[in-house]
Write a protein that holds these residues in place. Structure first.
Motif, short mmCIF file in Angstrom:
data_model
loop_
_atom_site.label_atom_id
_atom_site.label_comp_id
_atom_site.label_asym_id
_atom_site.label_seq_id
_atom_site.Cartn_x
_atom_site.Cartn_y
_atom_site.Cartn_z
N ASP A 191 -2.12 7.74 -5.02
CA ASP A 191 -3.41 8.40 -4.84
C ASP A 191 -4.30 8.16 -6.05
O ASP A 191 -5.51 7.91 -5.92
CB ASP A 191 -3.24 9.90 -4.61
N HIS A 194 -5.81 4.70 -5.92
CA HIS A 194 -6.90 4.68 -4.95
C HIS A 194 -8.13 5.38 -5.50
O HIS A 194 -9.27 4.88 -5.36
CB HIS A 194 -6.43 5.35 -3.65
N ARG A 199 -10.16 1.26 -2.18
CA ARG A 199 -9.25 1.17 -1.05
C ARG A 199 -8.25 0.03 -1.22
O ARG A 199 -8.51 -0.96 -1.92
CB ARG A 199 -10.03 0.98 0.25
N VAL A 200 -7.11 0.18 -0.53
CA VAL A 200 -6.06 -0.83 -0.57
C VAL A 200 -6.46 -2.03 0.29
O VAL A 200 -6.91 -1.86 1.43
CB VAL A 200 -4.72 -0.25 -0.06
N ARG A 201 -6.27 -3.23 -0.27
CA ARG A 201 -6.54 -4.46 0.46
C ARG A 201 -5.24 -5.17 0.86
O ARG A 201 -5.19 -5.88 1.86
CB ARG A 201 -7.39 -5.40 -0.39
N ASN A 203 -0.67 -4.75 0.51
CA ASN A 203 0.45 -3.89 0.13
C ASN A 203 1.74 -4.65 0.42
O ASN A 203 2.12 -4.83 1.57
CB ASN A 203 0.39 -2.59 0.93
N TYR A 219 -6.14 -3.50 -4.75
CA TYR A 219 -7.21 -2.58 -4.41
C TYR A 219 -8.55 -3.30 -4.53
O TYR A 219 -8.62 -4.45 -4.98
CB TYR A 219 -7.19 -1.38 -5.37
N ASP A 283 -8.94 13.12 2.07
CA ASP A 283 -8.70 12.62 0.73
C ASP A 283 -7.26 12.13 0.57
O ASP A 283 -7.00 11.22 -0.21
CB ASP A 283 -8.97 13.73 -0.30
N ARG A 285 -5.41 10.75 2.92
CA ARG A 285 -5.03 9.73 3.91
C ARG A 285 -4.64 8.40 3.29
O ARG A 285 -3.65 7.79 3.69
CB ARG A 285 -6.15 9.54 4.93
N GLN A 286 -5.40 7.90 2.32
CA GLN A 286 -5.11 6.58 1.78
C GLN A 286 -3.71 6.52 1.18
O GLN A 286 -2.96 5.56 1.41
CB GLN A 286 -6.14 6.19 0.72
N GLU A 289 -1.09 6.58 3.96
CA GLU A 289 -0.99 5.26 4.58
C GLU A 289 -0.24 4.28 3.69
O GLU A 289 0.58 3.48 4.17
CB GLU A 289 -2.39 4.74 4.87
N THR A 290 -0.48 4.35 2.38
CA THR A 290 0.16 3.44 1.44
C THR A 290 1.67 3.63 1.43
O THR A 290 2.44 2.66 1.54
CB THR A 290 -0.40 3.65 0.02
#
Length: 315
Positions: A191, A194, A199-201, A203, A219, A283, A285-286, A289-290
């Motif tokens: 987190d 991020h 945002r993650v591009r 992984n 990122y 907030d 979520r990223q 998801e990661t």
């Protein structure tokens, strides 16, 4: 003064929540845990009711609603990771806003479900993302924001926190309950990345086992090699025998000093939530998801983007 309930009162992190409730001028009215080693309550909230059966705790919460002065305003959750989703939903259905430790839930689908329960109940879910309040992290975020837009930072994240044999015997050692080491000890770092770099591009996971994980994250503004471990054998030689934890973030070959300043970050998080500036489901979520991708990915062979500590595993 707001009335709080606490779920998971015997856990490691629970005292920080009790302290935050007290230090923000509020009241811990009732606490719950299946374990009764909760003597810390005496020094922070001696008047709180305590239950070891969830059904009794939940019924008591409903009884408190009969009077505006006793009705619960917030439910704070410090229970094991796999129980966060049902405990968050229960708190919302008690008519309370909820403050929950990370990881909120293991999958994006469960975040979607909690959003539905938020809409049904009219209440909010907040999470503790304490590194977003750390002064060193905020300074780095500002530095990145002020750098030319095409600047890409190179980052090495290393976190080794030694755990004894008890860890494997506890819920934390069960991936069905903790969701694995990358989630359990790493979600707040992901987190943080991020928060700073966007945002993650990409992984990619290079290693995943019961006691360590490593990979590469790209990122918007950074390329990150990461390594997480609970194995004391992974500690650098200069640390072994002196410390049980090693935490390092190197940005463009410059060490980020953030070993201090953690003591009161839970209280700061509570202050922000109570002031209407808390971090919610969107907030979180990223990072969810990661770690979901990390947990379900098939590790790829190590290559030039691999963390340097991985070389030690094969040597």
């Amino acid at each position: 003064m707001k009335n709080f309930a606490l779920i998971g009162a015997a856990g490691y992190i629970a005292p920080r929540h009790m302290r935050a409730i007290k230090d923000t001028g509020n009241r811990l009215s009732v606490a719950y845990d299946i374990n009764d080693s909760v003597g810390i309550i005496d020094s922070l909230a001696p008047g709180a009711e305590f239950f070891t059966a969830f059904e009794s705790f939940y019924e008591h919460g409903h009884q408190l609603k009969r009077s505006p002065s006793s009705a619960l305003d917030y439910v704070s959750i410090c229970s094991p990771n796999h129980l966060h989703h049902p405990h968050i939903a229960a708190g919302l259905r008690l008519g309370c806003d909820v403050i929950c430790e990370k990881p909120l839930v293991p999958t994006p689908d469960l975040l979607d479900e909690l959003e539905r329960v938020e809409r049904e109940s009219g209440k909010r879910v907040f999470t503790i993302l304490q590194l977003r309040h750390h002064e060193a992290i905020l300074r780095l975020r500002e530095k990145v924001a002020n750098a030319p837009a095409d600047t890409k930072f190179d980052v090495d994240l290393t976190y080794i926190t030694s755990r004894g044999r008890w860890y494997a015997a506890s819920w934390k050692g069960d991936p069905r309950k903790s969701f694995g080491v990358a989630t359990n000890i790493g979600v707040h770092f992901f987190d943080m990345l991020h928060f700073i770099f966007g945002r993650v591009r990409s992984n990619v996971v290079h290693h995943s086992s019961d006691d360590k994980a490593a990979g590469f994250l790209e990122y918007e503004r950074a390329r990150v090699r990461w390594f997480l471990s609970i194995d004391a054998g992974d500690l650098p030689d200069e640390v072994k025998g002196k410390k049980t934890t090693y935490r390092s973030i190197v940005v463009n070959e410059e060490e980020l000093e953030f070993s201090e300043g953690f003591t009161d970050l839970h209280t700061v998080s509570y202050q922000e939530i109570l002031a209407g500036r808390g971090y919610g489901l969107a907030d979180a979520r990223q990072a969810v998801e990661t770690v979901h991708v990390i947990r379900t990915a098939q590790p790829s062979p190590a290559h030039s983007d691999s963390h340097p500590f991985l070389k030690r595993l094969s040597s």
